[in-house]
Enzyme design. Structure first.
Site, mmCIF file in Angstrom:
data_model
loop_
_atom_site.group_PDB
_atom_site.id
_atom_site.type_symbol
_atom_site.label_atom_id
_atom_site.label_comp_id
_atom_site.label_asym_id
_atom_site.label_seq_id
_atom_site.Cartn_x
_atom_site.Cartn_y
_atom_site.Cartn_z
ATOM 1 N N ASP A 100 0.782 -1.195 -0.047
ATOM 2 C CA ASP A 100 0.127 -0.018 -0.115
ATOM 3 C C ASP A 100 1.030 1.285 0.024
ATOM 4 O OD1 ASP A 100 -2.353 1.589 0.327
ATOM 5 O OD2 ASP A 100 -3.216 -0.206 1.450
ATOM 6 N N ASP A 201 -3.157 4.797 -2.270
ATOM 7 C CA ASP A 201 -4.175 5.215 -1.611
ATOM 8 C C ASP A 201 -4.501 6.689 -1.959
ATOM 9 O OD1 ASP A 201 -5.576 4.677 0.963
ATOM 10 O OD2 ASP A 201 -4.608 6.762 1.648
ATOM 11 N N GLU A 257 -6.142 4.152 -5.951
ATOM 12 C CA GLU A 257 -7.410 4.099 -5.537
ATOM 13 C C GLU A 257 -7.827 5.570 -5.783
ATOM 14 O OE1 GLU A 257 -9.574 3.960 -0.999
ATOM 15 O OE2 GLU A 257 -8.049 5.112 -1.300
ATOM 16 N N HIS A 330 -11.349 -3.083 3.206
ATOM 17 C CA HIS A 330 -11.303 -2.491 4.695
ATOM 18 C C HIS A 330 -12.087 -1.323 5.130
ATOM 19 C CE1 HIS A 330 -8.362 -0.325 2.824
ATOM 20 N NE2 HIS A 330 -8.362 0.555 3.521
ATOM 21 N N ASP A 331 -12.519 -0.506 4.050
ATOM 22 C CA ASP A 331 -13.483 0.509 4.189
ATOM 23 C C ASP A 331 -14.796 0.226 3.862
ATOM 24 O OD1 ASP A 331 -11.392 2.084 4.535
ATOM 25 O OD2 ASP A 331 -11.095 2.414 2.460
HETATM 26 O O1 TEU Z 1 -9.629 5.424 1.647
HETATM 27 C C1 TEU Z 1 -10.016 6.672 1.048
HETATM 28 C C2 TEU Z 1 -11.261 7.112 0.885
HETATM 29 O O2 TEU Z 1 -11.720 7.535 -0.317
HETATM 30 C C3 TEU Z 1 -12.400 7.295 1.919
HETATM 31 O O3 TEU Z 1 -13.387 7.832 1.469
HETATM 32 C C4 TEU Z 1 -12.541 6.083 2.622
HETATM 33 O O4 TEU Z 1 -13.766 5.494 2.131
HETATM 34 C C5 TEU Z 1 -12.915 6.324 3.970
HETATM 35 O O5 TEU Z 1 -13.072 4.911 4.567
HETATM 36 C C6 TEU Z 1 -13.823 7.339 4.440
HETATM 37 O O6 TEU Z 1 -15.040 6.598 4.444
HETATM 38 C C7 TEU Z 1 -8.337 5.394 1.749
HETATM 39 C C8 TEU Z 1 -7.895 4.069 2.855
HETATM 40 O O7 TEU Z 1 -8.450 3.003 2.243
HETATM 41 C C9 TEU Z 1 -8.806 4.299 4.116
HETATM 42 O O8 TEU Z 1 -8.656 3.412 4.984
HETATM 43 C C10 TEU Z 1 -8.191 5.604 4.803
HETATM 44 O O9 TEU Z 1 -8.292 5.770 6.140
HETATM 45 C C11 TEU Z 1 -7.862 6.823 4.126
HETATM 46 O O10 TEU Z 1 -7.559 6.503 2.566
HETATM 47 C C12 TEU Z 1 -6.886 7.549 4.482
HETATM 48 O O11 TEU Z 1 -5.496 7.083 4.217
#
Ligand code: TEU
Ligand code: CA
Length: 562
Positions: A100, A201, A257, A330-331
């Site tokens: 990542d 990310d 992403e 994970h989100d």
């Molecule tokens: O997530 C990025 C993102 O676009 C966020 O909207 C994400 O969906 C987040 O859960 C808010 O609802 C990335 C990572 O995948 C996430 O785990 C991190 O917290 C974030 O970036 C910051 O690095």
């Protein structure tokens, strides 16, 4: 335009969230050696690539997405030697490792930021985005993704710094050439070690419009920064530079992403001749059940929205870009609870139907740990059982301070869509703490682990696990699953999703029932041909015939091939 054939299009990627995957030393936290212990499991499943969420040194304000040293392993996760071993053993088994790359921001405990806030003259000051200003007067109205303003005041400097995420995640200033070079050097260091790629990310956010104007306020709290940060003015220049200086030198896979990405933008990020990235992770579909306050106010799932979104991206990038296919990460909450049915007899059936549906699309599929055994959402009794900074900050803001949601309303959002649903420990067995750890897990296990676990499924040919295994195997042997172009039918049907894929004389016809009732469908007669046979079905009924009038059983999913 036909697709160019490449290894990363033909791969299936498995995402590991290390903290919750497997704990090798019983401190309650998953770790690098825990991943090593499970390589045979992953080999057996058949995945080609592992994407490992951040394992770098971090104070863990956002579980590793706040990095304080890009070239060290987080103490809780192990050592660099452990990582080197993991890389070597994975490669011996023919499994690639994608790391990542979190370079929109660092931790506020990163050396660069510590220097940056020492003085305006410090050589690292411009590594971050600082604006002069008065206390109580942030430079603009932008809100952070984790509640509150996106700006934080520093008394000594009399300046504000930008953080699109948590306060402890200051945004890097990509306008500064030195920042870019530092990032490229770090990436090169990892590639020289032998890693096989990066998942980047929020890479679509690194170039900010330099006017820093106020954004629109949707929910009346803060302004939206996305208009000024997503796909910003210099994004493609930066990615082309990164490609030229680093990526082009290695045969690796890159995944961007990309919140806020449009089809037109995605073509620029992933077009073959653009020389930027290989594929994007887009979020449009993941927003279809979000309401006024986003995930905290869910709205009902409508299959037609999902189908329209698939069609848009499948057709939009065919021949001119490349999609990532995912349900879980994970989100996101667990897909079987979200758009399937996690109750009783329907759990396994709908988990398989969803798997079949996703893996029959064009793009590179991702499996998030636990998805392959049909893990579900969790309902912890109290807000105190949750760990995610996004949940805790939103609770503080929406329930306690602004009082726009009641506690009950908020918890419904948490149960349906929050990130901790995906972060409960991996369910390996019916033993203590689901076989994840003998210590106290950092986040409670889902109480359903005695029923849903790897040990139960691994040798059962009818399990969700075996179904995923079968889908991966099929993808490795059927190019039409990877490259075939896409056509959708019965678009107005609110319960059933029908589409075809076609590549070099081969054709797939996919039927998925997203409801808990029988669905009678009428297929266009030209679609129905005798040569079709069942490729895979979640009913184990390989004798099923394709006819114009068909009844699909509840949550039935079937793919025919000719
Ligand atoms: O997530 C990025 C993102 O676009 C966020 O909207 C994400 O969906 C987040 O859960 C808010 O609802 C990335 C990572 O995948 C996430 O785990 C991190 O917290 C974030 O970036 C910051 O690095
Ligand atoms: Ca551990």
């Amino acid at each position: 335009m036909p697709q160019t054939e490449t290894w990363w299009k033909e791969s299936v990627i498995y995402q590991i969230y290390p903290r919750s995957f497997n704990d090798s030393n019983d401190d309650g936290i998953g770790d690098v050696n825990g991943i090593r212990e499970k390589l045979d499991y992953l080999k057996n499943l058949g995945v080609d690539v592992l994407w490992i969420s951040p394992i770098y040194r971090s104070p863990n304000a956002d579980n590793g997405y706040d990095i304080s040293d890009y070239q060290a392993i987080m103490d809780e996760f192990g050592t660099m030697e452990d990582f080197d071993q993991l890389l070597e053993e994975s490669h011996q088994k023919g499994i690639k490792i994608v790391m990542d790359l979190v370079v929109n921001h660092t931790s506020d405990e990163h050396r660069w930021f510590i220097e940056s806030k020492k003085s305006k003259e410090n050589p690292y000051h411009d590594y971050y985005i600082w604006k002069d200003g008065e206390k109580n007067q942030p430079p603009n109205n932008w809100g952070s993704a984790f509640s509150g303003s996106a700006w934080k005041y520093n008394e000594e400097l009399g300046q504000w710094y930008l953080h699109l995420f948590a306060e402890k995640q200051p945004d890097l200033n990509w306008e500064n050439e030195k920042v870019r070079q530092s990032v490229y050097d770090m990436m090169t260091w990892w590639f020289e070690k032998g890693i096989d790629g990066f998942r980047m990310d929020v890479i679509s956010l690194i170039s900010k419009d330099q006017d820093f104007k106020d954004g629109e306020t949707f929910s009346g709290l803060y302004g939206n920064s996305m208009e000024f940060c997503c796909n910003g003015p210099r994004i493609h220049e930066f990615l082309k530079e990164m490609n030229d200086k680093v990526l082009s030198k290695y045969d690796v896979v890159t995944v961007g992403e990309a919140p806020g990405v449009t089809i037109e933008e995605a073509k620029k990020y992933t077009g073959k001749d653009e020389n930027e990235l290989n594929m994007v992770f887009q979020f449009e579909m993941m927003g279809i059940d979000h309401g006024k306050y986003g995930k905290w106010t869910p709205v009902p799932f409508r299959l037609k929205d999902m189908k329209a979104n698939f069609e848009k991206w499948q057709k939009g990038l065919d021949g001119s870009g490349w999609n990532s296919l995912y349900w879980d990460n994970h989100d996101q909450p667990r897909i079987v609870s979200r758009w399937g049915n996690d109750t009783g007899q329907w759990r396994e059936k709908s988990a398989k139907m969803l798997a079949l549906c996703l893996h029959m699309h064009q793009g590179t599929p991702y499996i998030y740990q636990g998805e392959e055994i049909g893990m579900t959402n969790v309902r912890f009794a109290s807000i105190d059982d949750y760990q995610d900074i996004e949940i805790l900050n939103a609770y503080q803001e929406l329930v306690k301070e602004k009082k726009v949601l009641t506690e009950e309303q908020f918890m419904e959002g948490v149960y349906k869509l929050s990130r901790d649903n995906a972060r409960t420990p991996m369910q390996w067995s019916a033993e203590k703490n689901s076989g994840f750890s003998n210590g106290d897990p950092w986040l409670n296990v889902n109480p359903n682990y005695a029923e849903i676990n790897v040990a139960n499924q691994i040798n059962d040919p009818d399990s969700v696990f075996s179904f995923y295994k079968q889908l991966i195997e099929l993808r490795h042997h059927n190019k039409v699953m990877v490259y075939g172009n896409y056509e959708q039918y019965l678009k107005e049907d609110e319960n059933v999703y029908v589409f075809t894929r076609e590549y070099e004389e081969k054709k797939l016809l996919v039927l998925c029932n997203f409801s808990d009732r029988n669905q009678e469908i009428q297929l266009p007669s030209f679609l129905v041909e005798e040569e079709y046979t069942v490729l895979i079905s979640n009913d184990n009924d390989t004798s099923k015939c394709l006819t114009e009038n068909m009844v699909l059983l509840p949550y039935e999913g079937v793919a025919f091939i000719k």
